[in-house]
Design an enzyme around this catalytic site. Structure first.
Site, PDB file in Angstrom:
ATOM      1  N   ARG A  69       0.862  -1.057  -0.241  1.00  0.00           N
ATOM      2  CA  ARG A  69       0.090   0.004   0.041  1.00  0.00           C
ATOM      3  C   ARG A  69       0.854   1.447  -0.161  1.00  0.00           C
ATOM      4  O   ARG A  69       2.052   1.270   0.758  1.00  0.00           O
ATOM      5  CB  ARG A  69      -0.945   0.039   1.420  1.00  0.00           C
ATOM      6  N   GLU A 107      -2.523   7.741  -4.914  1.00  0.00           N
ATOM      7  CA  GLU A 107      -2.816   7.169  -5.957  1.00  0.00           C
ATOM      8  C   GLU A 107      -4.469   7.144  -6.466  1.00  0.00           C
ATOM      9  O   GLU A 107      -4.790   6.875  -7.417  1.00  0.00           O
ATOM     10  CB  GLU A 107      -2.399   5.434  -5.960  1.00  0.00           C
ATOM     11  N   HIS A 124      -0.728  -0.018  -9.812  1.00  0.00           N
ATOM     12  CA  HIS A 124      -1.338  -1.038  -8.855  1.00  0.00           C
ATOM     13  C   HIS A 124      -1.975  -2.160  -9.785  1.00  0.00           C
ATOM     14  O   HIS A 124      -2.750  -2.481  -9.695  1.00  0.00           O
ATOM     15  CB  HIS A 124      -2.481  -0.272  -8.139  1.00  0.00           C
TER      16      HIS A 124
HETATM   17  P1  NAD Z   1      -1.385 -11.563   4.568  1.00  0.00           P
HETATM   18  O1  NAD Z   1      -2.492 -10.970   5.788  1.00  0.00           O
HETATM   19  O2  NAD Z   1      -1.360 -12.692   4.309  1.00  0.00           O
HETATM   20  O3  NAD Z   1      -0.079 -10.884   5.145  1.00  0.00           O
HETATM   21  C1  NAD Z   1       0.336  -9.633   5.820  1.00  0.00           C
HETATM   22  C2  NAD Z   1       1.267  -9.970   7.049  1.00  0.00           C
HETATM   23  O4  NAD Z   1       1.844  -8.837   7.510  1.00  0.00           O
HETATM   24  C3  NAD Z   1       1.244 -11.001   8.099  1.00  0.00           C
HETATM   25  O5  NAD Z   1       2.128 -11.970   8.213  1.00  0.00           O
HETATM   26  C4  NAD Z   1       0.892  -9.977   9.208  1.00  0.00           C
HETATM   27  O6  NAD Z   1       1.169 -10.501  10.349  1.00  0.00           O
HETATM   28  C5  NAD Z   1       1.958  -8.983   8.873  1.00  0.00           C
HETATM   29  N1  NAD Z   1       1.863  -7.814   9.628  1.00  0.00           N
HETATM   30  C6  NAD Z   1       0.646  -7.019  10.176  1.00  0.00           C
HETATM   31  N2  NAD Z   1       1.116  -5.961  10.945  1.00  0.00           N
HETATM   32  C7  NAD Z   1       2.458  -5.820  10.679  1.00  0.00           C
HETATM   33  C8  NAD Z   1       3.324  -4.678  11.050  1.00  0.00           C
HETATM   34  N3  NAD Z   1       2.889  -3.919  11.772  1.00  0.00           N
HETATM   35  N4  NAD Z   1       4.515  -4.917  10.745  1.00  0.00           N
HETATM   36  C9  NAD Z   1       5.135  -6.015  10.049  1.00  0.00           C
HETATM   37  N5  NAD Z   1       4.257  -7.046   9.454  1.00  0.00           N
HETATM   38  C10 NAD Z   1       2.845  -6.867   9.642  1.00  0.00           C
HETATM   39  O7  NAD Z   1      -1.507 -10.354   3.502  1.00  0.00           O
HETATM   40  P2  NAD Z   1      -1.134 -10.611   2.059  1.00  0.00           P
HETATM   41  O8  NAD Z   1      -2.123 -11.311   1.306  1.00  0.00           O
HETATM   42  O9  NAD Z   1       0.346 -11.382   2.035  1.00  0.00           O
HETATM   43  O10 NAD Z   1      -1.098  -9.066   1.272  1.00  0.00           O
HETATM   44  C11 NAD Z   1      -0.036  -8.295   1.754  1.00  0.00           C
HETATM   45  C12 NAD Z   1      -0.366  -6.788   1.277  1.00  0.00           C
HETATM   46  O11 NAD Z   1      -0.344  -6.705  -0.114  1.00  0.00           O
HETATM   47  C13 NAD Z   1      -1.853  -6.404   1.384  1.00  0.00           C
HETATM   48  O12 NAD Z   1      -1.965  -5.660   2.991  1.00  0.00           O
HETATM   49  C14 NAD Z   1      -2.073  -5.654   0.481  1.00  0.00           C
HETATM   50  O13 NAD Z   1      -2.018  -4.326   1.011  1.00  0.00           O
HETATM   51  C15 NAD Z   1      -1.133  -5.741  -0.662  1.00  0.00           C
HETATM   52  N6  NAD Z   1      -1.696  -6.300  -1.943  1.00  0.00           N
HETATM   53  C16 NAD Z   1      -1.288  -5.703  -2.931  1.00  0.00           C
HETATM   54  C17 NAD Z   1      -2.154  -5.953  -4.112  1.00  0.00           C
HETATM   55  C18 NAD Z   1      -1.474  -5.216  -5.294  1.00  0.00           C
HETATM   56  O14 NAD Z   1      -1.937  -5.223  -6.653  1.00  0.00           O
HETATM   57  N7  NAD Z   1      -0.287  -4.432  -5.415  1.00  0.00           N
HETATM   58  C19 NAD Z   1      -2.756  -7.063  -4.339  1.00  0.00           C
HETATM   59  C20 NAD Z   1      -2.935  -7.676  -3.072  1.00  0.00           C
HETATM   60  C21 NAD Z   1      -2.521  -7.381  -2.033  1.00  0.00           C
END
Ligand code: NAD
Length: 326
Positions: A230, A259, A291
């Protein structure tokens, strides 16, 4: 069953038409976003299907319920655009919590390789029959240290890809998991020791601007930052300042903190007024994509299948899988 589908893009239609017709769901595709002004378009439909930049605010929720909507189906994982307090559980909200972590992790690596091997420069040069190699020197990923912040679904896929390149992995997660051969460390060590830093944690109050000027100061001088998570995880002004001062090796950004009014749309004939973004895009060592990390056929297929399953399960059988309880 009829649903109103907002903020339709051309790439949404094939997969949604396939799964909807197989399940007897009739979709009306609207290109407009869901807003207070467009909510009336959903009157008479059983529910709405919305995306990240649709507005599901208090007035929109009231208009939807008044018009007979029985559910809100998000075709994404995030739900920060829904006013759950106002909704107060009157109708359910469904989401797609995971569709393809590989799509995002592979895009992160694609951006990294593009950046460090100057593929974006080579593509333009050779199209102009400029076959000079000056300024094209890259570096090997093998043996370099990558710091992965957030070791959830996407972070783990990215770690697996980096392992294939022979990289050393450092990881930080607020809730560390038991992942074989992954060394967890504190953020300070991760930022100081990594050659490449890739962000895969959610945006929360705690992670807002987790990369700011002070943190960048700790990083290796030629470090590269990848953000496919994000935008607001990074203070974009501080990043731009560091790039201008040659404090960083580069940045690969699929997301940007402001964005919302720009990404997903064509502004090629407009004067874009966001000077920070414009200056970042002008840098030879910054790569920006709009994105698009999620945008693979596989992910789109999974998104459509899960969204339609959520809707059909709820309407036909009263099941509530993937109901968001915020
Ligand atoms: P997920 O929930 O599987 O993993 C997120 C991880 O972050 C977890 O292990 C959690 O414990 C950890 N976390 C939570 N708070 C934290 C903190 N303060 N510091 C460090 N780690 C922390 O999520 P995911 O499916 O792996 O997705 C990750 C991110 O990717 C999402 O939050 C989303 O914003 C982003 N995303 C982007 C796109 C894109 O097209 N660019 C698509 C999907 C997801």
């Amino acid at each position: 069953m009829k649903i109103a589908f907002f903020d339709t893009k051309a790439y949404d239609k094939p997969s949604f038409e396939k799964y909807a017709s197989a399940c007897g769901v009739d979709i009306k595709f609207y290109e407009t976003k869901l807003t207070e002004d467009t909510a009336s378009l959903a009157a008479g439909f059983d529910g709405v299907c919305v995306f990240v930049n649709d507005t599901v605010s208090a007035p929109v929720i009231d208009a939807l319920i008044e018009g007979g909507c029985k559910f809100i189906a998000l075709r994404c994982a995030g739900f920060n655009n829904v006013d759950f307090k106002h909704l107060a559980g009157r109708i359910p909200v469904f989401n797609v919590p995971a569709y393809s972590p590989h799509s995002v992790a592979e895009h992160a690596m694609a951006m990294l390789l593009t950046s460090i091997r100057r593929i974006h420069k080579a593509y333009i040069r050779t199209r102009d029959f400029n076959f000079s190699l000056n300024g094209m020197t890259g570096f090997d990923l093998h043996g370099k240290t990558v710091g992965v912040v957030g070791t959830g679904k996407i972070g783990r896929c990215f770690i697996d890809i980096c392992r294939g390149f022979g990289m050393k992995i450092l990881a930080y997660d607020k809730y560390p998991a038991d992942i074989p051969d992954v060394t967890y460390t504190d953020t300070d060590t991760l930022f100081r020791e990594s050659d490449i830093i890739s962000l895969h944690c959610p945006l929360t109050d705690e992670t807002y601007h987790m990369i700011d000027g002070d943190v960048i100061e700790k990083m290796k001088k030629r470090a590269i930052i990848i953000n496919t998570s994000r935008g607001a995880l990074i203070d974009a002004q501080a990043l731009l300042a560091a790039i201008k001062e040659r404090r960083l090796g580069g940045a690969c950004l699929d997301v940007y903190e402001d964005e919302n009014d720009l990404f997903f749309e064509d502004y090629s004939n407009h004067i874009v007024s966001d000077d920070v973004l414009a200056r970042l895009i002008s840098m030879p060592n910054v790569i920006v994509t709009s994105h698009q990390a999620f945008l693979t056929e596989d992910a789109l297929d999974n998104i459509a299948e899960t969204t339609i399953d959520n809707i059909v399960g709820y309407v036909n059988e009263g099941t509530e899988s993937n109901r968001v309880t915020a």
